[in-house]
Design a protein around this motif. Structure first.
Motif, short mmCIF file in Angstrom:
data_model
loop_
_atom_site.label_atom_id
_atom_site.label_comp_id
_atom_site.label_asym_id
_atom_site.label_seq_id
_atom_site.Cartn_x
_atom_site.Cartn_y
_atom_site.Cartn_z
N PRO A 174 8.40 -0.38 2.47
CA PRO A 174 8.14 0.70 1.67
C PRO A 174 8.59 -0.01 0.61
O PRO A 174 10.46 -0.01 0.37
N HIS B 272 0.77 -1.15 -0.46
CA HIS B 272 -0.19 0.22 0.15
C HIS B 272 0.46 0.80 -0.27
O HIS B 272 1.82 1.51 -0.05
N ASP B 273 0.47 2.41 0.02
CA ASP B 273 0.75 3.88 0.42
C ASP B 273 1.62 3.55 1.65
O ASP B 273 1.19 2.93 2.45
N GLU B 274 3.01 4.02 1.45
CA GLU B 274 3.57 4.73 2.80
C GLU B 274 2.67 5.49 4.29
O GLU B 274 2.82 4.53 5.46
N LYS B 275 2.80 5.72 3.76
CA LYS B 275 1.18 6.32 5.15
C LYS B 275 0.39 5.23 6.03
O LYS B 275 -0.19 5.32 6.57
N TYR B 276 0.29 4.22 5.35
CA TYR B 276 -0.59 2.64 5.37
C TYR B 276 0.41 2.03 6.28
O TYR B 276 -0.22 0.84 7.13
N HIS B 277 1.56 2.61 6.09
CA HIS B 277 2.63 0.98 6.73
C HIS B 277 1.96 1.80 8.48
O HIS B 277 2.32 2.41 9.08
N ASN C 27 4.96 4.44 9.69
CA ASN C 27 4.57 5.49 10.17
C ASN C 27 2.87 5.15 10.78
O ASN C 27 3.18 6.53 11.24
#
Length: 486
Positions: free
Chosen positions: A217, A174-179, A182
């Protein structure tokens, strides 16, 4: 003088040597290097019982393992301790917040924190079937709840196909912001936003990575994918017996037998570490911008290490440096701990049980008599001093069950099921390549360390010693009666 704020950065499965400031030739950690350079590095810090639950019991109670009662990995044993790190800091006037991993039971046991925003990672015991207190990660874990709100009810970290204990690696999908790395930083920043500025705070930012899955990511994989990486360390004493038997099993206790899969595991592990470092950088910048950095004490450590294919092994729980040697440093803003010797290293043996009394010492709070650890605060002023000359470590781990004594210069290991002994001169052989147990010139020293272990094991319910000799083959459950409290 008002009490300093405390930011305690906890990581999971981060070995001591996989940091830039520790001299690793490949791993890049600029933000942690900066913090370490401004503080005191404890370069002989260990996790005495190196797996998630037992290590965190020492951290949260300040007790050594025979007192907190967890000497191996066992889920669903309630945590009912009278004195805890967060509980005592709360009594001392701190607002206490944990974000991230707790790995206690029940899942929503706050252990004295005023608030917990929870992400324990993938816990098998809480993901399927019924569990005590009818808790499930799908409901109780704040990150999983948030992820489903953001990406839909079917979103899950297992979408990568990676297991929470395996050496398979691939980038986050997914987008890094969902890791989750983060997410811990995001929720920590939100705590700073909504805190009461009139009260000192204790923030435990408890990151799950670099514990598997190795799923940083893509950007972080790219940092390492084309680099020539240092090979794992394999001692002359090790055999490939287990590697041949289990090297094709992705979640076994050995590493992979395929050299390319070893390299991929290293890439994934290092990628997770640098991703973690950059997210810690976000946290540092927020503290500076909110003008609280200068009034804050920072402590950084990990619950245990990761063997990462050293000696053909993977994961933790064994007595070797990759598993039990952990990073630890203390750093302070310019308005607190004025006598700290910035840019120095302390060689005294430290352990996770020392964190709680150190924090209470910083807070000016009384240290409960149940605490076995020692405050490290005096060593930040006098890093050349020695507080602990040796440490007893152990782990219930089936045929790999072990006890060990480590000092600043050497290590003695006793494998409690087979009775096999090992001895390493860490001063000249920090990667434990040569087992010196048979060398005649070391027998007096081996006998000295063996006597330290016998002394540590006296009175234990397993019957490891008759006070004169070590007795192998004794039953060794992962939980002692002292852990089962009312």
């Amino acid at each position: 003088m008002s009490k300093p704020n405390v930011v305690f950065i906890m990581t999971d499965q981060l070995r001591a040597d996989c940091l830039g400031y520790a001299g690793h030739p490949d791993v890049k950690t600029p933000y942690l290097d900066t913090l370490a350079a401004r503080g005191v590095v404890f370069d002989h810090a260990y996790s005495a019982c190196p797996s998630c639950i037992a290590a965190r019991a020492a951290l949260h109670t300040g007790m050594e393992q025979s007192h907190h009662g967890r000497v191996g990995y066992e889920d669903n044993i309630p945590w009912n301790y009278e004195h805890t790190m967060a509980g005592e800091l709360s009594k001392a006037g701190y607002y206490t917040q944990c974000v991230g991993k707790m790995h206690v039971h029940p899942l929503r046991n706050y252990l004295g924190f005023h608030n917990v925003e929870l992400h324990d990672g993938y816990l098998h015991c809480a993901r399927y079937g019924s569990v005590p207190y009818r808790e499930s990660q799908f409901i109780a874990d704040d990150y999983f709840h948030w992820l489903k709100q953001e990406l839909g009810t079917n979103a899950d970290v297992t979408d990568t196909g990676l297991d929470c204990n395996g050496w398979v690696a691939r980038p986050w999908m997914h987008d890094e912001k969902y890791h989750p790395t983060n997410w811990v930083t995001d929720r920590s920043l939100d705590f700073l936003r909504r805190r009461d500025p009139r009260k000192p705070f204790f923030l435990m930012a408890s990151y799950l990575r670099p514990h598997p899955p190795f799923d940083a990511p893509q950007y972080y994989f790219d940092l390492y994918s084309s680099r020539k990486l240092r090979a794992p360390f394999v001692g002359s004493w090790e055999t490939d017996e287990y590697l041949k038997a289990n090297g094709r099993i992705f979640d076994s206790k050995t590493g992979p037998s395929d050299p390319e899969l070893i390299r991929q595991a290293q890439i994934g592990y290092y990628a997770c570490i640098t991703h973690l470092d950059h997210q810690i950088g976000r946290l540092i910048m927020a503290l500076i911008e909110q003008e609280v950095y200068d009034n804050t004490v920072f402590i950084f450590t990990a619950d245990h290490g990761e063997e990462l294919c050293d000696h053909h092994m993977f994961r933790k729980s064994r007595p070797y440096e990759g598993s039990c040697h952990i990073p630890l440093f203390i750093t302070a803003g310019k308005n607190v701990l004025p006598d700290i010797k910035s840019g120095s290293s302390c060689h005294s043996i430290a352990e996770l049980r020392d964190i709680m009394p150190t924090l209470l010492d910083i807070a000016g709070a009384e240290i409960p008599s149940s605490v076995d650890g020692e405050s490290l605060l005096p060593l930040t002023e006098h890093p050349d001093l020695t507080q602990r000359t040796w440490l007893h470590g152990e782990h219930s781990y089936g045929e790999f069950s072990n006890h060990w004594i480590v000092t600043e210069k050497d290590k003695y290991i006793w494998h409690s099921q087979s009775g096999r002994e090992q001895y390493f001169d860490l001063a000249s052989d920090p990667h434990e390549l040569n087992d010196l147990i048979s060398g005649q010139e070391h027998q007096d020293r081996i006998a000295e360390l063996r006597s330290c272990l016998i002394e540590s094991l006296k009175g234990r319910p397993e019957g490891f010693t008759d006070d004169v000799r070590l007795i192998p083959g004794r039953p060794y459950p992962p939980t002692l009666p002292s852990a089962v409290l009312p």
